[in-house]
Design an enzyme around this catalytic site. Structure first.
Site, PDB file in Angstrom:
ATOM      1  N   CYS A   1      14.531  -4.393  -3.455  1.00  0.00           N
ATOM      2  CA  CYS A   1      15.691  -4.120  -4.342  1.00  0.00           C
ATOM      3  C   CYS A   1      15.244  -2.099  -5.726  1.00  0.00           C
ATOM      4  O   CYS A   1      14.717  -2.351  -6.472  1.00  0.00           O
ATOM      5  CB  CYS A   1      16.483  -4.980  -6.054  1.00  0.00           C
ATOM      6  SG  CYS A   1      17.525  -5.475  -4.438  1.00  0.00           S
TER       7      CYS A   1
ATOM      8  N   ARG B   1       1.031  -1.096  -0.105  1.00  0.00           N
ATOM      9  CA  ARG B   1      -0.077   0.164  -0.183  1.00  0.00           C
ATOM     10  C   ARG B   1       0.460   1.024   0.102  1.00  0.00           C
ATOM     11  O   ARG B   1       0.490   2.372  -0.698  1.00  0.00           O
ATOM     12  CB  ARG B   1      -0.781  -0.206   1.199  1.00  0.00           C
ATOM     13  CG  ARG B   1      -2.065  -0.635   0.920  1.00  0.00           C
ATOM     14  CD  ARG B   1      -3.415  -0.981   1.618  1.00  0.00           C
ATOM     15  NE  ARG B   1      -4.241  -0.177   1.157  1.00  0.00           N
ATOM     16  CZ  ARG B   1      -3.891   1.374   2.112  1.00  0.00           C
ATOM     17  NH1 ARG B   1      -3.592   1.960   3.051  1.00  0.00           N
ATOM     18  NH2 ARG B   1      -4.512   2.056   1.742  1.00  0.00           N
TER      19      ARG B   1
HETATM   20  N1  LLP Z   1     -17.810  -3.474  -4.023  1.00  0.00           N
HETATM   21  C1  LLP Z   1     -16.527  -3.497  -5.152  1.00  0.00           C
HETATM   22  C2  LLP Z   1     -17.307  -3.680  -6.201  1.00  0.00           C
HETATM   23  C3  LLP Z   1     -15.283  -2.639  -4.867  1.00  0.00           C
HETATM   24  O1  LLP Z   1     -14.855  -2.729  -5.973  1.00  0.00           O
HETATM   25  C4  LLP Z   1     -14.568  -3.161  -3.667  1.00  0.00           C
HETATM   26  C5  LLP Z   1     -13.013  -2.207  -3.451  1.00  0.00           C
HETATM   27  C6  LLP Z   1     -15.551  -3.177  -2.101  1.00  0.00           C
HETATM   28  C7  LLP Z   1     -16.712  -3.304  -2.600  1.00  0.00           C
HETATM   29  C8  LLP Z   1     -14.891  -2.993  -0.724  1.00  0.00           C
HETATM   30  O2  LLP Z   1     -14.394  -0.927  -0.401  1.00  0.00           O
HETATM   31  P1  LLP Z   1     -13.364  -1.208   0.308  1.00  0.00           P
HETATM   32  O3  LLP Z   1     -15.343  -1.325   1.623  1.00  0.00           O
HETATM   33  O4  LLP Z   1     -13.032  -1.532   1.356  1.00  0.00           O
HETATM   34  O5  LLP Z   1     -13.836   0.392   0.026  1.00  0.00           O
HETATM   35  N2  LLP Z   1      -6.349  -1.697  -3.088  1.00  0.00           N
HETATM   36  C9  LLP Z   1      -6.881  -1.076  -2.120  1.00  0.00           C
HETATM   37  C10 LLP Z   1      -8.564  -0.883  -2.579  1.00  0.00           C
HETATM   38  C11 LLP Z   1      -9.702  -1.491  -4.227  1.00  0.00           C
HETATM   39  C12 LLP Z   1     -10.221  -1.507  -3.631  1.00  0.00           C
HETATM   40  C13 LLP Z   1     -11.242  -1.876  -4.703  1.00  0.00           C
HETATM   41  N3  LLP Z   1     -12.358  -2.164  -4.389  1.00  0.00           N
HETATM   42  C14 LLP Z   1      -5.416  -0.256  -1.436  1.00  0.00           C
HETATM   43  O6  LLP Z   1      -4.950  -1.286  -0.842  1.00  0.00           O
HETATM   44  O7  LLP Z   1      -6.498   0.462  -0.206  1.00  0.00           O
END
Ligand code: LLP
Length: 422
Positions: free
Chosen positions: A342, A311
């Site tokens: 690296c 992240r």
């Molecule tokens: N529903 C859908 C269709 C999504 O694409 C996502 C997250 C969620 C629910 C859940 O969202 P949340 O409640 O967690 O915000 N890797 C990134 C976050 C990517 C989120 C992708 N979609 C990070 O580390 O910040």
């Protein structure tokens, strides 16, 4: 709120000493708190109490089988984006009728697997996907429950990589064309049109984008109803942010912002929270290898790296870093906290003021429960860390540390000479 707290000088997760845990499982390691996960799910439930709803935890945030099992046992459904997540959820004992399938690129194989499992609905993102799902349902002699994911065209005010609700993003179908899509979907007899869905982005810390989304969804539902299209489900997606640093959004404020415009609608609401359930329920435990001083900088080199938690490298994300043993007079100093990979992008903190550790000290990278282990890789041929789930006084290794054999599984040593064979 979470259950990683100091007792005197020492960090505990629930009733377990983090130092003792590290001595047994080694570091780097992901450590999750079951009590925190339970609490977050309950608080989210409470925020939606009074409205007919279903929570579908976004499995992508944290998909360890034992975590999914814990949430499933509490009645949670799941939002999945791949066949792998489907299989994880089913293996963990999830009820298929509480699974929604999101994502712009579902393959034929994935669609067939989800249809056979009997999921609640597919959140469809494009016209070709509608036809693909219909064709597969026809082949399997069944009907596919679908919802259309609308792109409400708004700015959720979050990092561009995790913002999905703007019309230029790859997600959802345009609000303006929604009616056409529903007409087309209804004409396909293999489809059962049951819902409308959206997801505007992630780590959203203001109620305003949720209010705007709620209003746009309510408007869309009314327009569809006027055309005689009655839907059972309204899926709001996820997106609620967590306090990595000073930012914060109260769940009541989120709920009242998004629910207010939707009150009059007779639908079951679905929410797909990921981060807000899992984010603060996990830490990445690491050890300090070296303190490196140059004429311009001080680096705290730790044994965790960007392959374990990407992240900071990917989003410039802030994660608090806590000493596992807080010595009373620890001198505060400014330093970069970096890993062994690296790349200059392999950092956890830059120019951060923190109690200066010594080599061998343990550090906890906080807020690593969501999008932590699930995004880990083997870059630099580093085995992925184990995952540990703490529950009160007990803890369980719910995924073992990878070994060298795990790293090379599936690879072949082929024999090729220095020149190509004629
Ligand atoms: N529903 C859908 C269709 C999504 O694409 C996502 C997250 C969620 C629910 C859940 O969202 P949340 O409640 O967690 O915000 N890797 C990134 C976050 C990517 C989120 C992708 N979609 C990070 O580390 O910040």
């Amino acid at each position: 709120m979470h259950y990683f707290v100091y007792r005197g000088e020492e960090l505990f997760v629930e009733e377990v000493s983090v130092k003792a845990l590290a001595a047994e499982v080694g570091v780097p390691a992901y450590v999750y708190s079951a009590r925190t996960l339970r609490r977050h799910l309950k608080v989210f439930e409470q925020a939606l109490a009074g409205t007919d709803h279903l929570i579908c935890f976004a499995a992508k945030a944290l998909s360890n089988l034992s975590v999914l099992k814990l949430l499933a046992a509490m009645g949670s459904g799941f939002d999945i984006v791949s066949q792998g997540e489907l299989m994880r959820c089913l293996r963990a004992g999830a009820d298929a009728r509480k699974i929604v399938f999101s994502g712009v690129g579902k393959s034929a194989e994935e669609i067939a697997a989800a249809l056979k499992a009997g999921i609640l609905m597919f959140n469809v993102e494009s016209r070709p996907e509608l036809y693909q799902i219909a064709a597969i349902a026809r082949r399997l002699k069944t009907r596919a429950p679908i919802s259309l994911r609308v792109n409400p065209d708004l700015d959720p005010g979050t990092h561009p990589h995790i913002s999905t609700g703007h019309r230029t993003s790859k997600f959802g179908v345009p609000l303006k064309q929604l009616a056409e899509y529903y007409d087309e979907a209804q004409a396909l007899k293999e489809l059962e049109v049951v819902g409308l869905s959206t997801h505007i982005g992630s780590q959203i810390t203001e109620p305003e984008p949720f209010r705007e989304a709620g209003e746009k969804l309510a408007g869309a539902m009314r327009d569809l109803l006027a055309k005689g299209i009655e839907l059972r489900y309204l899926d709001l997606g996820g997106g609620v942010g967590v306090p990595y640093q000073d930012e914060s959004i109260e769940l009541e404020d989120y709920a009242s912002a998004i629910l207010k415009p939707l009150r009059a609608l007779k639908v079951k609401l679905i929410a797909e929270p990921g981060r807000v359930i899992a984010g603060n329920a996990g830490v990445l435990l690491t050890r300090v290898l070296y303190i490196k001083e140059t004429d311009v900088k001080r680096f705290i080199v730790i044994d965790g790296a960007m392959n374990d938690l990407i992240r900071p490298a990917l989003y410039d994300a802030y994660h608090a870093i806590w000493p596992v043993d807080k010595r009373e007079h620890a001198e505060l100093a400014v330093a970069d906290v970096v890993g062994p990979v690296c790349e200059s992008g392999d950092f956890f903190a830059r120019d951060r003021l923190l109690p200066l550790p010594r080599p061998g000290d343990l550090l906890a990278v906080m807020g690593a429960g969501a999008y932590g282990f699930v995004m880990a890789s083997n870059y630099n041929s580093r085995p992925r860390p184990p995952e540990v789930l703490v529950d009160g006084q007990r803890w369980h290794v719910v995924r073992e540390r990878e070994t060298f054999d795990d790293l090379i599984r599936g690879e072949k040593l082929v024999e090729l000479g220095p020149e190509r064979e004629p």
